[in-house]
Design a protein around this motif. Structure first.
Motif, short mmCIF file in Angstrom:
data_model
loop_
_atom_site.label_atom_id
_atom_site.label_comp_id
_atom_site.label_asym_id
_atom_site.label_seq_id
_atom_site.Cartn_x
_atom_site.Cartn_y
_atom_site.Cartn_z
N LEU A 58 -94.12 9.83 3.00
CA LEU A 58 -93.95 10.80 1.79
C LEU A 58 -92.75 10.48 0.55
O LEU A 58 -92.54 10.31 -0.34
CB LEU A 58 -93.30 12.30 1.90
CG LEU A 58 -94.19 13.24 2.91
CD1 LEU A 58 -94.02 14.46 3.39
CD2 LEU A 58 -95.68 13.48 2.18
N VAL A 59 -92.37 9.05 0.95
CA VAL A 59 -91.71 8.34 0.48
C VAL A 59 -91.67 6.94 0.58
O VAL A 59 -92.45 6.16 1.48
CB VAL A 59 -89.81 8.49 1.62
CG1 VAL A 59 -89.56 9.84 1.59
CG2 VAL A 59 -90.30 8.10 3.42
N PRO A 60 -91.32 6.11 -0.57
CA PRO A 60 -91.10 4.61 -0.46
C PRO A 60 -90.60 3.97 1.13
O PRO A 60 -90.38 4.89 1.82
CB PRO A 60 -90.45 4.05 -1.38
CG PRO A 60 -89.50 5.39 -2.30
CD PRO A 60 -89.92 6.08 -1.76
N PRO A 61 -91.19 2.84 1.19
CA PRO A 61 -90.82 2.32 2.08
C PRO A 61 -89.44 1.62 2.33
O PRO A 61 -89.33 1.77 4.09
CB PRO A 61 -91.42 0.68 2.13
CG PRO A 61 -92.35 0.70 1.41
CD PRO A 61 -91.92 1.60 0.44
N GLU A 62 -88.17 1.42 1.79
CA GLU A 62 -87.57 0.92 1.49
C GLU A 62 -86.13 2.29 2.15
O GLU A 62 -85.33 2.52 2.80
CB GLU A 62 -86.27 0.84 0.58
CG GLU A 62 -85.99 1.03 -0.14
CD GLU A 62 -87.28 2.00 -1.03
OE1 GLU A 62 -87.39 2.24 -2.70
OE2 GLU A 62 -88.73 0.94 -1.12
N ARG A 63 -87.10 3.80 2.47
CA ARG A 63 -86.69 5.23 2.66
C ARG A 63 -87.27 5.82 4.05
O ARG A 63 -86.89 7.20 4.04
CB ARG A 63 -86.55 6.21 1.60
CG ARG A 63 -85.68 5.87 0.12
CD ARG A 63 -84.83 5.66 0.13
NE ARG A 63 -83.91 5.78 -0.97
CZ ARG A 63 -82.23 6.33 -0.53
NH1 ARG A 63 -81.45 6.15 0.38
NH2 ARG A 63 -81.29 6.02 -1.81
N VAL A 64 -88.34 5.24 4.42
CA VAL A 64 -88.74 5.35 5.96
C VAL A 64 -87.58 5.70 6.82
O VAL A 64 -87.94 6.61 7.83
CB VAL A 64 -89.90 4.04 6.51
CG1 VAL A 64 -89.72 4.74 8.16
CG2 VAL A 64 -90.64 4.49 5.40
N GLY A 65 -86.36 5.34 6.69
CA GLY A 65 -85.66 5.73 8.19
C GLY A 65 -84.81 6.64 7.66
O GLY A 65 -84.46 7.92 8.37
N THR A 66 -84.54 6.81 6.07
CA THR A 66 -83.95 8.60 6.02
C THR A 66 -84.74 9.42 6.46
O THR A 66 -84.08 10.00 6.63
CB THR A 66 -83.63 8.28 4.62
OG1 THR A 66 -82.52 6.94 4.20
CG2 THR A 66 -83.13 9.46 4.44
N ALA A 67 -86.22 9.27 6.16
CA ALA A 67 -87.29 9.85 5.65
C ALA A 67 -87.63 10.27 7.59
O ALA A 67 -87.22 11.51 7.97
CB ALA A 67 -88.12 10.26 5.42
N THR A 68 -86.97 10.07 8.53
CA THR A 68 -87.02 10.10 9.80
C THR A 68 -86.19 10.90 10.66
O THR A 68 -86.19 11.93 10.99
CB THR A 68 -87.09 8.58 10.46
OG1 THR A 68 -88.74 7.38 10.35
CG2 THR A 68 -87.85 9.01 11.63
N ALA A 69 -85.17 10.24 9.97
CA ALA A 69 -83.81 11.13 10.32
C ALA A 69 -83.86 12.48 9.62
O ALA A 69 -83.05 13.08 10.55
CB ALA A 69 -82.07 10.67 9.94
N ALA A 70 -84.14 12.83 8.41
CA ALA A 70 -84.59 13.83 7.80
C ALA A 70 -85.35 14.99 8.62
O ALA A 70 -85.09 16.02 9.18
CB ALA A 70 -84.77 14.30 6.90
#
Length: 427
Positions: free
Chosen positions: A137-149
């Motif tokens: 659902l997110v750009p590659p550079e935001r995968v860590g943020t999405a996982t944390a969410a």
């Protein structure tokens, strides 16, 4: 002259409101699953009395759940790969609803065991797919943020779920509380059906199929867009993945060795079981704060984040053991509160750090690597809970003491082996 044509580093793409809402629904799924998984923790003595069994036997409901989940995760994820990811996620929640109803109606320990087994059968499916689903659902550079969410749902389970069900259980009984949890699960399931409509989940209906056809690049895939195939040819750095999963398993073992018997530990330290709800809330609030903080650094400095997280975990577990020492009640209570905050915050932060690390190492094989990670997680839960049940027969203080020793070993492994990959690394 200054070179005015030098490329600038692009600012990370922002997560828009609709995407944030979908991530929230995925977090809701982890919330209800974790709340049911650890449901016995806060009400362990009430459930034991109601079912006429020992506290240790109720504790084994947690370890037994984990054993089943560990055994079936890889085959069930493989089976789930034959259907769209959205379908597999919804099906896992439907099974959870059935399990919650069985538990609420349990007339004896055997029926309670059956309910736990039912939920455990699809536990690995949800946990193996939810983080990769968020990544699409997110750009590659935001995968860590999405996982944390998404893992924020697990933290919310610690803030609201565990202390909430404990408090409600004390007011209306643990069976009625399970019906409340069932209603929440139904709501999350309906929201998931709406939020992960095929186009949003990363594929149009005719294109979202087995794992090999799933979008795993970290962004939604529009019609005609290139897909990353998970064909098993060099997609996963298995030695690195297994090393990281081993470290995570050791940490989970250390955690659940004490967490499964949280109510017993708190009662022995403070002299009253009434403190359980308060300290579970402290545990959860600290976890929420830590999850937010790690989300900020998980995309930029995952290795330092892992080291700091483990150091804080060691400090919290060690202080919890110290809280058993003879001292005025107020001092022991304060020590327990600080210990629980450090412990809860560190464990909540560790989840997204390790899970994101696995996905970075796995590249296109995120679903399969996540299945192995979830299996290791469940092995850790089973081992920790079972070992804790044995140690309860001697002295409760042995629980946080052994948790501390195992956590020290994990910290050393994180510092020496550096199993969490740097951003952009796969080895």
């Amino acid at each position: 002259m200054r070179n005015t044509t030098a490329p600038r580093t692009a600012a990370p793409a922002r997560i828009d409101a609709p995407t944030a809402a979908r991530l929230a629904v995925l977090a809701g799924a982890t919330f209800v699953y974790v709340t049911f998984e650890v449901f016995p923790v806060g009400l362990i003595q009430d459930i034991a009395h109601s079912l006429d069994v020992t506290t240790g036997q109720v504790g084994l409901l947690v370890s037994g759940y984990a054993v089943v989940a560990a055994l079936v995760t890889v085959p069930t994820v493989a089976l789930a790969s034959r259907v769209p990811r959205r379908t597999a996620l919804v099906a896992s929640l439907v099974v959870l609803i059935v399990a919650e109803l069985l538990a609420a109606a349990a007339s004896g320990f055997t029926m309670m065991v059956v309910s736990r087994v039912a939920a455990a059968l699809t536990h690995g499916v949800l946990w193996s797919l939810v983080a990769p689903a968020a990544a699409t659902l997110v750009p590659p550079e935001r995968v860590g943020t999405a996982t944390a969410a998404v893992f924020g749902g697990a933290s919310l389970a610690a803030i609201v779920g565990s202390p909430g069900t404990t408090l409600i259980g004390e007011l209306i009984g643990w069976r009625a509380t399970l019906l409340v949890l069932t209603a929440a699960t139904v709501a999350v399931t309906l929201a998931l059906v709406r939020a992960l409509a095929p186009r949003v989940a990363g594929a149009a209906p005719e294109r979202d199929g087995p794992v090999a056809g799933r979008p795993l690049t970290g962004r939604p895939v529009a019609d005609g867009a290139e897909r990353v195939r998970e064909d098993g040819h060099g997609a996963v750095n298995w030695p690195a993945v297994l090393t990281l999963c081993g470290v995570a398993t050791a940490l989970v073992t250390a955690h659940f060795l004490s967490y499964t018997y949280f109510a017993v530990i708190v009662a022995d330290i403070t002299g009253t079981s009434r403190a359980t709800v308060v300290l579970l809330t402290v545990f959860g609030l600290a976890g929420a704060g830590a999850t937010y903080l790690v989300g900020r650094y998980n995309d930029t400095a995952p290795q330092p984040a892992a080291a700091v997280t483990m150091a804080v975990f060691v400090a919290g577990a060690g202080l919890l053991a110290v809280a058993f020492a003879p001292a005025p009640p107020a001092v022991r209570y304060a020590a327990a509160a600080v210990a629980v905050a450090l412990w809860g915050g560190a464990f909540a932060a560790a989840g997204p750090v390790f899970q994101t690390g696995v996905m970075r190492l796995a590249a296109g094989g995120a679903d399969r690597a996540s299945a192995v990670y979830v299996t290791g997680f469940q092995v850790g839960i089973a081992g920790g809970s079972a070992l804790g049940a044995v140690l309860l027969g001697s002295s409760t203080v042995w629980l946080p003491l052994l948790t501390t020793l195992l956590a020290v070993a994990v910290l050393v492994a994180v510092l020496v082996r550096r199993p969490v990959p740097a951003v952009g690394a796969r080895s």
